[in-house]
Design a protein around this motif. Structure first.
Motif, PDB file in Angstrom:
ATOM      1  N   GLU A 573       0.854  -1.191   0.000  1.00  0.00           N
ATOM      2  CA  GLU A 573       0.000   0.000   0.000  1.00  0.00           C
ATOM      3  C   GLU A 573       0.889   1.239   0.000  1.00  0.00           C
ATOM      4  N   VAL A 574       0.466   2.260  -0.721  1.00  0.00           N
ATOM      5  CA  VAL A 574       1.243   3.501  -0.764  1.00  0.00           C
ATOM      6  C   VAL A 574       1.060   4.224   0.573  1.00  0.00           C
ATOM      7  N   ILE A 575       2.175   4.439   1.267  1.00  0.00           N
ATOM      8  CA  ILE A 575       2.134   5.097   2.579  1.00  0.00           C
ATOM      9  C   ILE A 575       2.435   6.584   2.436  1.00  0.00           C
ATOM     10  N   PHE A 576       3.523   6.892   1.741  1.00  0.00           N
ATOM     11  CA  PHE A 576       3.926   8.284   1.529  1.00  0.00           C
ATOM     12  C   PHE A 576       3.231   8.831   0.288  1.00  0.00           C
ATOM     13  N   SER A 577       2.636  10.000   0.398  1.00  0.00           N
ATOM     14  CA  SER A 577       2.031  10.662  -0.777  1.00  0.00           C
ATOM     15  C   SER A 577       3.138  11.175  -1.681  1.00  0.00           C
ATOM     16  N   ALA A 578       2.742  11.668  -2.834  1.00  0.00           N
ATOM     17  CA  ALA A 578       3.736  12.194  -3.785  1.00  0.00           C
ATOM     18  C   ALA A 578       4.492  13.363  -3.160  1.00  0.00           C
ATOM     19  N   ASP A 579       3.767  14.277  -2.524  1.00  0.00           N
ATOM     20  CA  ASP A 579       4.428  15.440  -1.902  1.00  0.00           C
ATOM     21  C   ASP A 579       5.400  14.989  -0.810  1.00  0.00           C
ATOM     22  N   GLN A 580       4.971  14.026  -0.012  1.00  0.00           N
ATOM     23  CA  GLN A 580       5.836  13.532   1.057  1.00  0.00           C
ATOM     24  C   GLN A 580       7.076  12.860   0.484  1.00  0.00           C
ATOM     25  N   THR A 581       6.883  12.149  -0.650  1.00  0.00           N
ATOM     26  CA  THR A 581       8.018  11.476  -1.291  1.00  0.00           C
ATOM     27  C   THR A 581       9.009  12.510  -1.818  1.00  0.00           C
ATOM     28  N   TYR A 582       8.480  13.583  -2.429  1.00  0.00           N
ATOM     29  CA  TYR A 582       9.373  14.666  -2.899  1.00  0.00           C
ATOM     30  C   TYR A 582      10.206  15.234  -1.736  1.00  0.00           C
ATOM     31  N   GLU A 583       9.535  15.396  -0.603  1.00  0.00           N
ATOM     32  CA  GLU A 583      10.247  15.960   0.566  1.00  0.00           C
ATOM     33  C   GLU A 583      11.333  15.007   1.037  1.00  0.00           C
ATOM     34  N   LEU A 584      11.047  13.712   1.035  1.00  0.00           N
ATOM     35  CA  LEU A 584      12.068  12.732   1.405  1.00  0.00           C
ATOM     36  C   LEU A 584      13.233  12.762   0.419  1.00  0.00           C
ATOM     37  N   MET A 585      12.914  12.899  -0.877  1.00  0.00           N
ATOM     38  CA  MET A 585      13.964  12.976  -1.889  1.00  0.00           C
ATOM     39  C   MET A 585      14.854  14.209  -1.662  1.00  0.00           C
ATOM     40  N   PHE A 586      14.206  15.323  -1.324  1.00  0.00           N
ATOM     41  CA  PHE A 586      14.956  16.555  -1.068  1.00  0.00           C
ATOM     42  C   PHE A 586      15.900  16.360   0.121  1.00  0.00           C
ATOM     43  N   CYS A 587      15.390  15.714   1.157  1.00  0.00           N
ATOM     44  CA  CYS A 587      16.210  15.456   2.360  1.00  0.00           C
ATOM     45  C   CYS A 587      17.390  14.558   2.006  1.00  0.00           C
ATOM     46  N   LEU A 588      17.124  13.518   1.157  1.00  0.00           N
ATOM     47  CA  LEU A 588      18.193  12.605   0.768  1.00  0.00           C
ATOM     48  C   LEU A 588      19.275  13.334  -0.024  1.00  0.00           C
ATOM     49  N   GLU A 589      18.866  14.180  -0.939  1.00  0.00           N
ATOM     50  CA  GLU A 589      19.845  14.916  -1.744  1.00  0.00           C
ATOM     51  C   GLU A 589      20.647  15.889  -0.888  1.00  0.00           C
ATOM     52  N   ARG A 620      17.146   5.789  -3.153  1.00  0.00           N
ATOM     53  CA  ARG A 620      16.719   6.466  -4.389  1.00  0.00           C
ATOM     54  C   ARG A 620      15.771   5.565  -5.177  1.00  0.00           C
ATOM     55  N   LEU A 621      16.128   4.291  -5.249  1.00  0.00           N
ATOM     56  CA  LEU A 621      15.308   3.344  -5.997  1.00  0.00           C
ATOM     57  C   LEU A 621      13.920   3.218  -5.344  1.00  0.00           C
ATOM     58  N   ALA A 622      13.907   3.078  -4.007  1.00  0.00           N
ATOM     59  CA  ALA A 622      12.639   2.938  -3.298  1.00  0.00           C
ATOM     60  C   ALA A 622      11.795   4.198  -3.407  1.00  0.00           C
ATOM     61  N   LEU A 623      12.436   5.373  -3.320  1.00  0.00           N
ATOM     62  CA  LEU A 623      11.705   6.636  -3.413  1.00  0.00           C
ATOM     63  C   LEU A 623      11.111   6.818  -4.814  1.00  0.00           C
ATOM     64  N   SER A 624      11.902   6.443  -5.846  1.00  0.00           N
ATOM     65  CA  SER A 624      11.411   6.577  -7.239  1.00  0.00           C
ATOM     66  C   SER A 624      10.206   5.673  -7.470  1.00  0.00           C
ATOM     67  N   ARG A 625      10.320   4.420  -6.999  1.00  0.00           N
ATOM     68  CA  ARG A 625       9.231   3.480  -7.158  1.00  0.00           C
ATOM     69  C   ARG A 625       7.978   3.974  -6.432  1.00  0.00           C
ATOM     70  N   ASN A 626       8.163   4.486  -5.177  1.00  0.00           N
ATOM     71  CA  ASN A 626       7.044   4.971  -4.367  1.00  0.00           C
ATOM     72  C   ASN A 626       6.405   6.197  -5.002  1.00  0.00           C
ATOM     73  N   LEU A 627       7.252   7.075  -5.613  1.00  0.00           N
ATOM     74  CA  LEU A 627       6.735   8.289  -6.255  1.00  0.00           C
ATOM     75  C   LEU A 627       5.827   7.898  -7.430  1.00  0.00           C
ATOM     76  N   ALA A 628       6.294   6.925  -8.216  1.00  0.00           N
ATOM     77  CA  ALA A 628       5.499   6.481  -9.359  1.00  0.00           C
ATOM     78  C   ALA A 628       4.156   5.915  -8.902  1.00  0.00           C
ATOM     79  N   MET A 629       4.186   5.081  -7.860  1.00  0.00           N
ATOM     80  CA  MET A 629       2.956   4.487  -7.349  1.00  0.00           C
ATOM     81  C   MET A 629       2.026   5.551  -6.762  1.00  0.00           C
ATOM     82  N   ALA A 630       2.607   6.554  -6.103  1.00  0.00           N
ATOM     83  CA  ALA A 630       1.797   7.611  -5.492  1.00  0.00           C
ATOM     84  C   ALA A 630       1.127   8.460  -6.564  1.00  0.00           C
ATOM     85  N   ILE A 631       1.887   8.737  -7.644  1.00  0.00           N
ATOM     86  CA  ILE A 631       1.329   9.564  -8.725  1.00  0.00           C
ATOM     87  C   ILE A 631       0.173   8.830  -9.399  1.00  0.00           C
TER      88      ILE A 631
END
Length: 639
Positions: A573-589, A620-631
Motif C-alpha cells: 500500500e502507498v504510505i507516503f504521498s507524492a508530496d511527502q516522497t518529494y520531501e524525502l527525496m529533497f532530504c536525501l539529496e 533512491r530506488l525505493a523513493l522513485s518506485r514509491n513516487l510512481a505508485m503515489a502519482i
C-alpha cells in the motif's frame, strides 16, 4: 584545611573535616611524609552512641509537637501543655539513662563500661537540672506548692534510701539491722513521714518499755501539716497550723521527752529544723540541695520563690567545704535557685558535652515567654543560636541529619541559610538517600540545591552508563544541556544496538521532552517506533517526515531516519504521498551533498563509504518506485 603547629617539641597537624578534627604528629617542620600518631577528635561524640540516638529521635518528636502549640492561646491554657511537654522530655532522658545503666552493668568491656557510666552521670545531671527548671520556671509553683514540688524533686533524685529500706525489710530482724536508723532518718529528711512511722512501728514492738516515747514520736509525725494546694485551707491558715505543730515539737525537746532514746531525740531535732543536727547527717543528705529542701521543710514550709536564692546560697555555703570550689553542677543549680535563666543556660553550654540539653530547654523556655528580653549581638536570639548549633551537629551523622531539617525549619531568621549550607554537605551515597535529600529541597523550594543534587546524580549515573537514571535526574534538574548530552548517548546506543534501553522512561517523558530539542527528538523518534510496531503506518510516516523537515532530528541521524523509511516505502500500500516522497527525496539529496564534502569523507573508511553509497542507491530506488505508485494512485501529475 590543614594546619601545623609545634607543641612541646612535637609538630602537630590539624585537618578539619565534617564534624570532626584529625590531629596527627608530623615528622618534620614542613610537610612531612609520615604521621605515626593520628587521633580523631569529634565535636559531638554522643551522636555516635546507639542508645543516645534514641534520645535524639524521641526528643525530636516532642520538639516538633511543641512548635504546633498556637501562639494566640492564653498563657493559662498553654501552661499545662508546657509542663506536660517538659515531663515528656524528662521521661525520654530517664528511659535512656536506665538503658545505659543496664548496658554498663552487662558489658564485659571495662572501657565501654566506664564510658556508659560517664554518660549515665551526665544524663542524671541533665535530668536533675531540667526537673528543677520545670518546677521553678515552667510550672512556676507559688509559695506552699513550691516546697511540695521541691520534695518530689529531691525524692526522685535521691532514691538510694529505697534500696536501703528493701535490704532492711527483707532481713530477719529489720529493727536490728545496722541501716535501720539511717532509713528512718532518711525518710524523715525527705518528708516521707508515713513510711518513717511504719518503720518506727517495727522498733516499738521490740521494745515495749519504750512504747510511750515511740507513740509520742508517732503522734508528732502524724500531726505534721502539709499544704494541700487543692484544698480549702489558705496558705495563712496552714502557716498558723504548722507553727502550732512546730511549738509542740519544741516543747517535747525542751521537756526532754526523748532523752531516754538518742535516736528519737535526733529525729525531734530534725523536725525542729536544727541546722547542726541536719549537717551531722551529711552522708544521708548527700548534697547541699537536699539539705536546702529538708531545711525548708522543717523551718520555712511557706517559702516564696523570691526567697529561694537566699536559702540556697546559705545552705551551699554551710554544706560544702569552704576550701574547695563548687562543682559546675552546684553553680548551675544555684543559678536556677536565683532565677537566673541565662546563667543556667550559659553554664550548661560550657559544662555539658553537647548542645542537646541547652537547645531543647531554651526552646521550651522561649515558648513560655521567659527569654524574650535576651537577644545576641550577632543577630539571632538565644533560642535560635542554640538550635542551629545542635542541628548543625546532627548533620554530621549519617542518619540523624534528617532530624536536623525540622530544627532548621523552626529557626525563622537563619534556619534557611544553615539548611542550604548543610544540605550540600550530605554525602549522596545511594540513590535512595539522594531522593530523600531532593524531596526535602523540593518541599522548601530550594531550587539551586535541587539542581545541584540532580546534576551530581546525573553525572554519577552517566559515568556508570545508566542512561535512564542519568536522563531522569537531568530532567528533574531542568538541565537542558545535560539532557541533550544524554539524549545523544541514547541515540548513539540505538545506532550501535538497534534497540532502546529504558523504554518505560522514554515512553513516559510527557511534557518533559520539551526541555531540549534533542530530548524532544528522542521522545518523538520512540513514538515513531511505537506507531510502526502498532502498524499505524500512515501516522508513523507523517511523524518521521516531520522530524526531518522541522529540523528536529540532528543531521547526523538523517540517514538512520531515511533507512527507517525504507520498510514503509516498500509496503504494497502507498504510505507516503507524492508530496511527502518529494520531501524525502529533497532530504536525501541534501544529506548526500553534505556526505560528499571532503571534511566528512576524510574520517570514513572505504568500507563505510561503500555501505553509505549502497544505502543511498537503495533509498533512491525505493523513493522513485514509491513516487510512481503515489502519482498513479493520486491520478494527477504535477508539472
Amino acid at each position: 584545611m590543614i594546619l601545623s603547629t609545634e607543641l612541646r617539641g612535637k609538630h602537630m597537624g590539624f585537618a578539619w573535616g565534617q564534624g570532626n578534627i584529625f590531629v596527627y604528629e608530623t615528622l618534620f617542620k614542613a610537610t612531612g611524609s609520615g604521621s605515626p600518631f593520628i587521633h580523631e577528635v569529634r565535636k559531638d561524640e554522643d551522636i555516635y552512641s546507639p542508645i543516645l540516638r534514641k534520645l535524639f529521635n524521641e526528643s525530636h518528636h516532642i520538639f516538633v509537637g511543641l512548635q504546633t502549640i498556637r501562639e494566640d492561646l492564653p498563657s493559662k491554657n498553654k501552661k499545662p501543655q508546657f509542663v506536660s511537654i517538659s515531663k515528656n522530655y524528662r521521661s525520654v532522658i530517664r528511659a535512656c539513662m536506665e538503658e545505659l545503666q543496664q548496658v554498663a552493668v552487662s558489658t564485659k568491656n571495662a572501657e565501654m563500661s566506664v564510658q556508659y557510666g560517664n554518660q549515665v552521670s551526665i544524663l542524671l545531671a541533665i535530668e536533675l537540672i531540667w526537673n528543677l527548671c520545670e518546677v521553678l520556671f515552667i510550672d512556676a509553683a507559688p509559695a506552699g506548692s513550691l516546697l511540695l514540688h521541691l520534695l518530689d524533686w529531691v525524692r526522685l533524685h535521691k532514691a538510694d534510701v529505697d534500696e536501703k529500706a528493701r535490704d532492711v525489710l527483707q532481713s530477719d530482724s529489720p529493727a536490728e539491722h545496722r541501716d535501720y536508723w539511717d532509713v528512718v532518718v532518711s525518710y524523715v529528711l525527705q518528708g516521707r513521714l508515713d513510711e518513717a512511722r511504719q518503720m518506727l512501728g517495727k522498733k516499738a514492738t521490740l521494745t515495749p518499755a519504750a512504747n510511750n516515747i515511740f507513740k509520742m514520736m508517732d503522734n508528732l509525725l502524724s500531726k505534721m501539716p502539709f499544704y494541700n494546694p487543692g484544698g480549702t485551707q489558705t496558705l495563712t491558715e496552714f502557716d498558723v497550723k504548722w507553727r502550732h505543730w512546730h511549738e509542740e515539737v519544741d516543747r517535747c525537746l525542751q521537756d526532754n521527752s526523748f532523752a531516754s532514746n538518742q535516736h528519737l531525740e535526733v529525729l525531734c531535732k530534725i523536725l525542729l529544723g536544727d541546722e547542726d543536727t541536719l549537717l551531722e547527717h551529711k552522708d544521708l543528705l548527700g548534697t547541699w540541695y537536699h539539705f536546702l529542701v529538708s531545711r525548708l521543710l522543717f523551718c520555712h514550709p511557706t517559702v516564696k520563690p523570691t526567697e529561694l536564692h537566699y536559702y540556697a546560697q546559705s545552705c551551699m555555703t554551710m554544706f560544702l567545704d569552704s576550701r574547695s570550689a563548687p562543682e559546675p553542677l552546684d553553680s548551675i543549680l544555684l543559678a536556677a535557685f536565683e532565677f537566673d535563666i541565662h546563667q543556667v543556660i550559659k553554664d550548661c553550654s560550657i559544662a555539658l558535652n553537647n548542645w542537646w540539653f541547652v537547645a531543647h530547654l531554651t526552646d521550651l523556655l522561649d515558648h513560655c515567654k521567659l527569654l524574650q528580653s535576651h537577644n545576641l549581638h550577632f543577630g539571632s536570639n538565644l533560642r535560635e543560636f542554640l538550635l542551629l548549633e545542635y542541628a548543625s551537629g546532627l548533620f554530621t551523622h549519617h542518619s540523624l541529619w534528617q532530624l536536623a531539617v525540622d530544627y532548621f525549619d523552626h529557626c525563622l531568621e537563619f534556619g534557611r541559610v544553615y539548611l542550604e549550607l548543610q544540605i550540600e554537605r550530605v554525602p549522596l551515597d545511594t540513590e535512595r538517600k539522594a531522593l530523600k535529600v531532593l524531596r526535602i529541597c523540593e518541599q522548601r523550594q530550594m531550587s539551586e540545591q535541587v539542581r545541584s543534587i540532580c546534576k551530581i546524580m546525573a553525572m554519577r549515573a552517566l559515568r556508570n552508563n545508566r542512561l535512564g537514571s542519568a536522563l531522569s535526574w537531568s530532567i528533574r534538574a531542568k538541565d537542558a544541556a545535560f539532557a541533550t548530552l544524554i539524549s545523544e548517548r541514547f541515540l548513539q546506543d540505538y545506532c550501535a544496538k538497534g534497540t532502546f534501553s529504558d523504554l518505560d522512561l522514554i515512553d513516559n517523558l510527557g511534557p518533559a521532552m520539551l526541555l531540549s530539542d534533542r530530548l524532544t527528538f528522542l521522545g518523538k523518534y520512540r513514538e515513531f517506533h511505537k506507531l510502526y510496531g502498532e502498524k499505524r503506518f500512515k501516522e508513523a510516516a507523517k511523524l518521521l517526515l516531520s522530524l526531518m523537515t522541522a529540523k528536529i532530528a540532528p543531521r547526523s541521524f538523517w540517514m538512520t531516519l531515511l533507512t527507517d523509511a525504507l520498510p514503509l516505502l516498500e509496503q504494497k500500500e502507498v504510505i507516503f504521498s507524492a508530496d511527502q516522497t518529494y520531501e524525502l527525496m529533497f532530504c536525501l539529496e541534501e544529506l548526500t551533498s553534505s556526505l560528499n564534502t571532503p571534511s566528512s569523507d576524510s574520517d570514513k573508511s572505504m568500507q563505510e563509504e561503500d555501505v553509505e553509497l549502497t544505502k543511498v542507491e537503495l533509498l533512491r530506488l525505493a523513493l522513485s518506485r514509491n513516487l510512481a505508485m503515489a502519482i498513479v494512485k493520486e491520478g494527477t501529475v504535477e508539472t
